[in-house]
Design a protein around this motif. Structure first.
Motif, PDB file in Angstrom:
ATOM      1  N   ALA A 292      -2.131 -33.634  60.539  1.00 20.10           N
ATOM      2  CA  ALA A 292      -2.922 -34.557  61.364  1.00 20.10           C
ATOM      3  C   ALA A 292      -2.470 -34.591  62.829  1.00 20.10           C
ATOM      4  N   PRO A 293      -1.158 -34.637  63.135  1.00 21.86           N
ATOM      5  CA  PRO A 293      -0.775 -34.654  64.550  1.00 21.86           C
ATOM      6  C   PRO A 293      -1.234 -33.410  65.306  1.00 21.86           C
ATOM      7  N   ARG A 294      -1.145 -32.235  64.673  1.00 25.59           N
ATOM      8  CA  ARG A 294      -1.582 -31.004  65.344  1.00 25.59           C
ATOM      9  C   ARG A 294      -3.098 -31.021  65.559  1.00 25.59           C
ATOM     10  N   VAL A 295      -3.832 -31.508  64.594  1.00 26.59           N
ATOM     11  CA  VAL A 295      -5.280 -31.602  64.747  1.00 26.59           C
ATOM     12  C   VAL A 295      -5.630 -32.586  65.861  1.00 26.59           C
ATOM     13  N   ARG A 296      -4.938 -33.698  65.893  1.00 26.23           N
ATOM     14  CA  ARG A 296      -5.198 -34.683  66.944  1.00 26.23           C
ATOM     15  C   ARG A 296      -4.932 -34.094  68.334  1.00 26.23           C
ATOM     16  N   GLU A 297      -3.880 -33.301  68.467  1.00 24.87           N
ATOM     17  CA  GLU A 297      -3.579 -32.678  69.755  1.00 24.87           C
ATOM     18  C   GLU A 297      -4.647 -31.663  70.131  1.00 24.87           C
ATOM     19  N   PHE A 298      -5.131 -30.901  69.161  1.00 23.52           N
ATOM     20  CA  PHE A 298      -6.228 -29.968  69.419  1.00 23.52           C
ATOM     21  C   PHE A 298      -7.461 -30.720  69.922  1.00 23.52           C
ATOM     22  N   LEU A 299      -7.783 -31.813  69.288  1.00 22.52           N
ATOM     23  CA  LEU A 299      -8.941 -32.601  69.710  1.00 22.52           C
ATOM     24  C   LEU A 299      -8.752 -33.133  71.132  1.00 22.52           C
TER      25      LEU A 299
END
Length: 330
Positions: A292-299
């Motif tokens: 989730a943190p990596r996805v949030r950073e991508f977003l």
């Protein structure tokens, strides 16, 4: 071509699309807003309500507190129930939901067949008979091998229950696995009294042409649907699939980039401007909470300002780590 006055008078008056927003308000406040067609909460801790316009979705949100999702239309909204089925209608639009317990109906295949049969029978009697968008949430979606996998069993049941429901073409759709009670199936839809326009992705094989390896019954859905006024694109569940094959196994960053490429291809094929903005509410389903943190950073980097609801959900193929769906307003 210049339209005559008579042509303009005879042209159909398309209904404005439902307005979709993510809101930090309580359920009663959301339901009391003008034109509230449907309100969704997320996760086991969400409030309960007996209002037929309200559905607590069996997916946990990575944000706390989780916002509500609100659909609003122009017009007076009527609502009711028929057994397990709940519905609301107004402004030419229809929301219908069928939450069912598999233990009462003989398993996922039989429960999916029942859900789609009830939807077919109910919507078939309505003026809002054009199904544009469907969501399917089921537990343990990847459990089982080969044709016994629960998602493949769901596809078998969906087709059996739908019959000729989608003879004119499939709606846009999402199918995601939740982590609540594995016996719960939730299916809900958006329909209209006017048809939309289906959109396919030239980078991908249309779902109904998938080869046999994906099950006895291909997962029938359109990649997206332009709503009747052609002012909104309803985007199906979109992941890192190229042709019909999953891409970038076990590589989250590459899957995110491939998924975004597929989303942009859909916009181009729908003749919409590139990119997503503050009027493009999206959902992102993430298989592993550790991602989730990596996805949030991508977003944050690639889709700044876009309203995103990030949910813990399993994509229908076990090798896929993330999936997007949502709305793109013109």
């Amino acid at each position: 071509m210049v339209q005559s006055c008579e042509d303009m008078l005879n042209a159909p008056a398309f209904h404005p699309a439902p307005r979709v927003s993510y809101r930090h308000v309580d359920v009663d406040a959301a339901l009391s807003e003008a034109g509230a067609l449907a309100v969704f909460s997320f996760g086991a801790g969400a409030a309960l309500s007996g209002d037929p316009r309200y559905l607590r979705v069996d997916l946990e949100c990575f944000d706390a507190p989780a916002p509500l999702e609100l659909w609003q239309v122009d017009g007076v909204v009527r609502h009711g129930t028929e057994g397990a089925l709940q519905w609301a209608a107004g402004g030419g639009w229809l929301f219908v939901a069928v939450p069912l317990d598999e233990r009462e109906h003989g398993g996922i295949r039989e429960t999916a067949a029942l859900a789609y049969r009830r939807l077919r029978e109910f919507v078939g009697q309505r003026t809002e008979r054009h199904v544009l968008r469907i969501w399917n949430y089921l537990g343990a979606i990847n459990r089982g091998e080969g044709d016994a996998e629960r998602y493949k069993q769901f596809c078998d049941g969906r087709a059996a229950g739908a019959g000729d429901f989608f003879a004119d073409g499939f709606p846009a759709a999402t199918a995601i696995g939740h982590h609540a009670d594995e016996h719960r199936l939730q299916v809900y839809l958006l329909a209209c009294d006017q048809p939309g326009m289906r959109v396919e992705n030239p980078r991908q094989v249309s779902s109904w042409h998938y080869p046999r390896q994906y099950g006895r019954t291909p997962p029938g859905f359109a990649r997206a649907m332009t709503l009747p006024a052609q002012d909104v694109l309803a985007i199906s569940g979109t992941a890192a699939v190229v042709g019909h094959a999953s891409a970038h196994r076990d590589d989250l960053d590459a899957q995110l980039e491939e998924t975004l490429a597929n989303l942009e291809a859909l916009l181009r094929h729908a003749d919409m401007a590139a990119g997503f903005d503050t009027h493009s509410p999206l959902k992102v389903y993430v298989r592993d909470p550790a991602d989730a943190p990596r996805v949030r950073e991508f977003l944050r980097q690639r889709l700044p300002g876009v309203p995103v609801l990030m949910l813990h959900g399993d994509v229908c193929r076990s090798e896929l780590l993330v999936e997007f769906d949502g709305w793109r307003y013109a």
